[in-house]
Design a protein around this motif. Structure first.
Motif, short mmCIF file in Angstrom:
data_model
loop_
_atom_site.label_atom_id
_atom_site.label_comp_id
_atom_site.label_asym_id
_atom_site.label_seq_id
_atom_site.Cartn_x
_atom_site.Cartn_y
_atom_site.Cartn_z
N ALA A 16 15.33 -7.86 0.46
CA ALA A 16 14.04 -8.52 0.44
C ALA A 16 14.60 -10.12 0.60
CB ALA A 16 13.42 -8.40 -0.64
N LEU A 17 15.46 -10.40 -0.41
CA LEU A 17 15.83 -12.00 -0.46
C LEU A 17 16.53 -12.34 0.84
CD1 LEU A 17 17.42 -12.08 -4.17
CD2 LEU A 17 15.26 -13.25 -3.17
N ILE A 71 3.62 -20.16 -3.51
CA ILE A 71 2.13 -19.77 -3.58
C ILE A 71 2.04 -18.16 -3.29
CG2 ILE A 71 -0.17 -19.91 -2.55
CD1 ILE A 71 0.76 -22.65 -2.04
N GLY A 72 2.86 -17.70 -2.42
CA GLY A 72 2.69 -16.32 -2.17
C GLY A 72 3.31 -15.44 -3.36
N ALA A 73 4.37 -15.87 -3.86
CA ALA A 73 5.09 -15.21 -5.23
C ALA A 73 4.01 -15.29 -6.40
CB ALA A 73 6.42 -15.89 -5.49
N ALA A 74 3.34 -16.40 -6.41
CA ALA A 74 2.55 -16.47 -7.81
C ALA A 74 1.32 -15.39 -7.61
CB ALA A 74 1.95 -17.82 -7.73
N ALA A 286 6.93 -10.38 -6.13
CA ALA A 286 7.10 -11.92 -5.83
C ALA A 286 7.73 -12.25 -4.70
CB ALA A 286 7.86 -12.52 -7.25
N ILE A 287 8.83 -11.48 -4.49
CA ILE A 287 9.76 -11.92 -3.31
C ILE A 287 8.92 -11.65 -2.09
CG2 ILE A 287 11.80 -11.16 -2.18
CD1 ILE A 287 12.98 -10.59 -4.87
N LEU A 288 8.25 -10.25 -2.04
CA LEU A 288 7.48 -10.05 -0.85
C LEU A 288 6.05 -11.05 -0.65
CD1 LEU A 288 7.43 -5.93 -1.10
CD2 LEU A 288 8.95 -7.51 0.42
N GLY A 289 5.58 -11.38 -1.78
CA GLY A 289 4.45 -12.37 -1.58
C GLY A 289 4.83 -13.64 -0.97
N GLY A 290 5.95 -14.02 -1.40
CA GLY A 290 6.33 -15.45 -0.78
C GLY A 290 6.76 -15.14 0.79
N LEU A 291 7.45 -14.04 0.91
CA LEU A 291 7.82 -13.69 2.38
C LEU A 291 6.51 -13.46 3.40
CD1 LEU A 291 9.85 -12.58 4.38
CD2 LEU A 291 9.85 -10.46 3.58
N PHE A 292 5.64 -12.89 2.83
CA PHE A 292 4.26 -12.60 3.47
C PHE A 292 3.66 -14.06 3.82
CE2 PHE A 292 -0.13 -11.64 3.67
CZ PHE A 292 -0.44 -10.69 4.80
#
Length: 334
Positions: A16-17, A71-74, A286-292
């Motif tokens: 994911a990273l 923001i996506g991660a949070a 958190a990782i996927l939220g930031g990526l999205f």
């Protein structure tokens, strides 16, 4: 039930990273002016060689990329935490009225003719105030449990929504109304490094608390009675998780406006990949939220000559994705 070994879990996180790293390179390249990865590297190593590219990369694209990741991660972490605390897979970060409270604060600042800093400050305070009022209602009614918090959150959300409607009604339609509506739809167009730095303490505080308590979130998701049998102080830990998630949500909303679906959909995707254990699902979410959000923001500033509000794209992507998740997991709504 998904069983995943520690080795596979580490591989999943690193994969994911890696996707995030590739997406950052693409996001730096894409926009109204395209720069190849080679040009990006040369500009970052020697900014003086191409001042125009350096200005675009360092002052426009890098802040947006960092903002999208944070923001996506949070939002994804807040959604994951709320779904565990409220024992409900359909809960999102604005369940306690944070989003509408922030919208009311921002709309008030816009009507007062305030700058971006005061708008963000009032948006943050409005989100926190909404949650405080929600908790106060539950306290006044002398009721405990997640159901009363959800009901109080609905009441406060409705009140704040009405307040935003009133502020939009009295706003100047030629200037203020457009700003309020655009802010409600979400955008990273005005984000910069100083504004990110201003909310970093709140993001760190919320993230640290959730990571410390993520071992207990899986037990909390099984119900209050089971959690008490395991020796967990349910009321204290629920309050800490709600406070941490509120800080995360309010801090992100004051930066970018309201961005929907991330806190609802991304935690489900994380659980589909590695199972229902929140100890593992929270970091992946958190990782996927930031990526999205990074992908969505790149599309928002690249698909057309104008800036597409983020909530429009997250809605188009998130809604069908969530229907697929419900079908895949066969979530029972009764």
């Amino acid at each position: 039930m998904i069983l995943i070994t520690n080795h596979r879990y580490q591989i999943t996180l690193w994969s994911a990273l890696l996707l995030v790293f590739v997406s950052v390179i693409i996001a730096l390249s894409c926009g109204r002016i395209y720069y190849s990865p080679v040009e990006i590297g040369q500009t970052m190593l020697a900014p003086q060689s191409n001042p125009v590219a350096a200005n675009i990369i360092f002052n426009l694209r890098l802040p947006r990329i960092l903002g999208a990741l944070l923001i996506g991660a949070a939002l994804a972490m807040a959604g994951c935490a709320f779904q565990s605390v409220f024992h409900n897979p359909l809960v999102s970060p604005d369940i306690l009225g944070v989003s509408y409270g922030s919208a009311a604060g921002a709309a008030t600042a816009i009507l007062l003719g305030s700058g971006i800093w005061l708008t963000q400050t009032l948006a943050f305070l409005g989100g926190v105030l909404a949650v405080v009022l929600t908790l106060l209602i539950a306290r006044i009614l002398n009721q405990r449990g997640t159901l009363i918090l959800v009901l109080a959150g609905i009441v406060i959300s409705g009140f704040m929504q009405a307040l935003v409607g009133l502020l939009k009604y009295i706003a100047d339609p030629d200037s203020q109304l457009q700003s309020i509506v655009y802010w409600q739809l979400g955008s990273l167009a005005k984000i910069d490094f100083p504004s990110i730095a201003a909310v970093i303490p709140f993001l760190l505080c919320g993230t640290i608390i959730l990571f410390i308590l993520r071992w207990h979130m899986t037990i909390l998701s099984l119900g209050d009675q089971q959690a008490r049998l395991e020796g967990i102080n349910v009321e204290i830990e629920q309050l800490l998780i709600i406070a941490a998630s509120t800080f995360l949500t309010a801090a992100t909303v004051c930066l970018s406006g309201n961005i929907g679906w991330i806190g609802l959909v991304i935690p489900h995707i994380a659980r589909l990949i590695i199972g229902a254990n929140t100890k593992r699902a929270l970091p992946l979410a958190a990782i996927l939220g930031g990526l999205f959000l990074l992908i969505v923001d790149t599309l928002a500033r690249s698909l057309s000559g104008g800036e597409i509000p983020l909530s429009i794209l997250t809605g188009f992507i998130g809604a069908p994705l969530f229907v697929y998740i419900l079908m895949k997991k066969k979530v029972r709504l009764n």
